[in-house]
Design a protein around this motif. Structure first.
Motif, short mmCIF file in Angstrom:
data_model
loop_
_atom_site.label_atom_id
_atom_site.label_comp_id
_atom_site.label_asym_id
_atom_site.label_seq_id
_atom_site.Cartn_x
_atom_site.Cartn_y
_atom_site.Cartn_z
N CYS A 1 -5.73 0.75 12.25
CA CYS A 1 -6.45 -0.52 12.14
C CYS A 1 -5.65 -1.58 11.39
N TYR A 2 -5.05 -1.19 10.26
CA TYR A 2 -4.34 -2.18 9.46
C TYR A 2 -3.01 -2.58 10.10
N ALA A 3 -2.38 -1.69 10.83
CA ALA A 3 -1.17 -2.07 11.56
C ALA A 3 -1.52 -3.07 12.66
N GLU A 4 -2.60 -2.78 13.38
CA GLU A 4 -2.99 -3.66 14.48
C GLU A 4 -3.48 -5.02 14.00
N GLN A 5 -4.31 -5.02 12.96
CA GLN A 5 -4.91 -6.28 12.50
C GLN A 5 -3.98 -7.13 11.65
N PHE A 6 -3.19 -6.47 10.78
CA PHE A 6 -2.43 -7.22 9.79
C PHE A 6 -0.93 -6.96 9.84
N GLY A 7 -0.50 -6.04 10.70
CA GLY A 7 0.92 -5.72 10.77
C GLY A 7 1.43 -4.92 9.58
N TRP A 8 0.52 -4.25 8.86
CA TRP A 8 0.95 -3.46 7.71
C TRP A 8 1.73 -2.25 8.16
N GLY B 1 3.93 1.59 7.39
CA GLY B 1 3.58 2.95 7.02
C GLY B 1 3.34 3.16 5.53
N GLU B 2 3.79 2.23 4.70
CA GLU B 2 3.54 2.33 3.26
C GLU B 2 2.03 2.35 2.98
N PHE B 3 1.27 1.59 3.74
CA PHE B 3 -0.17 1.56 3.55
C PHE B 3 -0.80 2.89 3.95
N GLU B 4 -0.41 3.39 5.11
CA GLU B 4 -0.95 4.67 5.56
C GLU B 4 -0.61 5.78 4.57
N ALA B 5 0.59 5.73 4.00
CA ALA B 5 1.00 6.73 3.01
C ALA B 5 0.13 6.64 1.75
N MET B 6 -0.21 5.42 1.33
CA MET B 6 -1.08 5.25 0.17
C MET B 6 -2.45 5.87 0.44
N PRO C 1 -0.31 -11.55 -7.16
CA PRO C 1 0.50 -11.39 -5.95
C PRO C 1 1.33 -10.12 -6.03
N HIS C 2 1.58 -9.54 -4.87
CA HIS C 2 2.44 -8.36 -4.78
C HIS C 2 3.03 -8.31 -3.38
N HIS C 3 4.12 -7.58 -3.25
CA HIS C 3 4.71 -7.35 -1.93
C HIS C 3 4.51 -5.88 -1.61
N SER C 4 3.65 -5.62 -0.65
CA SER C 4 3.34 -4.25 -0.26
C SER C 4 3.05 -4.21 1.23
N PHE C 5 3.25 -3.05 1.82
CA PHE C 5 2.89 -2.81 3.22
C PHE C 5 3.63 -3.75 4.16
N GLY C 6 4.80 -4.25 3.69
CA GLY C 6 5.64 -5.13 4.50
C GLY C 6 5.26 -6.60 4.43
N HIS C 7 4.39 -6.99 3.49
CA HIS C 7 3.90 -8.37 3.43
C HIS C 7 3.71 -8.83 1.99
N ASP C 8 3.72 -10.15 1.81
CA ASP C 8 3.34 -10.75 0.53
C ASP C 8 1.82 -10.87 0.55
N LEU C 9 1.18 -10.27 -0.44
CA LEU C 9 -0.29 -10.20 -0.51
C LEU C 9 -0.77 -10.60 -1.89
N VAL C 10 -2.08 -10.76 -2.00
CA VAL C 10 -2.71 -11.00 -3.30
C VAL C 10 -3.70 -9.87 -3.53
N GLY C 11 -3.36 -8.99 -4.48
CA GLY C 11 -4.24 -7.89 -4.82
C GLY C 11 -5.34 -8.34 -5.74
N GLN C 12 -6.50 -7.73 -5.57
CA GLN C 12 -7.64 -8.10 -6.40
C GLN C 12 -8.32 -6.86 -6.96
N ASN C 13 -8.74 -6.94 -8.20
CA ASN C 13 -9.55 -5.91 -8.83
C ASN C 13 -10.96 -6.45 -8.98
N TRP C 14 -11.93 -5.67 -8.52
CA TRP C 14 -13.35 -6.04 -8.56
C TRP C 14 -14.09 -5.01 -9.41
N THR C 15 -15.14 -5.45 -10.08
CA THR C 15 -15.91 -4.58 -10.96
C THR C 15 -17.40 -4.79 -10.76
N LEU C 16 -18.14 -3.69 -10.85
CA LEU C 16 -19.59 -3.74 -10.84
C LEU C 16 -20.10 -2.95 -12.03
#
Length: 169
Positions: free
Chosen positions: A31-38, A40-45, A151-166
């Motif tokens: 799904c993530y490869a198809e939708q976002f081009g991520w 194998g690093e993501f699948e490995a995670m 910001p971080h570079h992961s899964f072959g892309h520049d992304l913005v990681g977010q931490n959420w809390t409840l």
């Protein structure tokens, strides 16, 4: 499915059948490869998250669920203990593209939060990326708030990681 077939049959069940855990890894990778081009690093995670869960989890405090639509796997989520006492982590929420719009994401998150409350967790956290807008809407609807982002570079892309809390207290 055609409209005359009636509404789809939706089930959320524990991820305890042969192939469930492998499906979680495969579905995320595809799904993530198809939708976002991520890459194998993501699948490995995801594979590491699933392997850690499979290697030993406390069923009273941790769980994994599969959503099915008409008998086919269509979504998943995990709740695992965090390193911080009293805190759980929501992990690997996914609803496949063809099953979106059926409320599966909400139902999966509800399963996690029900277990978190029953297990006595005081807080649930999660990490996601800013471009996952639909997932973020689900988290917000359940009361999660954005704690921080970077910001971080992961899964072959520049992304913005977010931490959420409840806070459950």
């Amino acid at each position: 499915m055609s409209p005359q077939d009636g509404p789809p049959h939706v089930v959320v069940r524990p991820a305890d059948r042969p192939g469930d855990l492998g499906w979680v890894v495969m579905a995320h990778g595809e799904c993530y490869a198809e939708q976002f081009g991520w890459d194998g690093e993501f699948e490995a995670m995801v594979a590491r998250i699933v392997a850690d869960y499979a290697a030993g989890h406390d069923p009273a405090r941790e769980g994994a669920w599969i959503a099915e639509v008409d008998g086919e796997r269509a979504g998943c989520v995990f709740l695992v203990a965090a390193d911080e006492p009293g805190t759980a982590k929501l992990r690997t929420l996914l609803v496949t593209p063809k099953a979106r719009g059926l409320g599966l994401g909400n139902r999966l998150v509800e399963q996690c939060l029900d277990l978190a409350r029953a297990a006595g967790y005081r807080r649930v956290t999660l990490w996601t990326n800013s471009l996952l807008v639909s997932a973020r809407r689900i988290y917000e609807a359940h009361g999660f708030t954005l704690a921080d982002e970077s910001p971080h570079h992961s899964f072959g892309h520049d992304l913005v990681g977010q931490n959420w809390t409840l806070d459950l207290a």
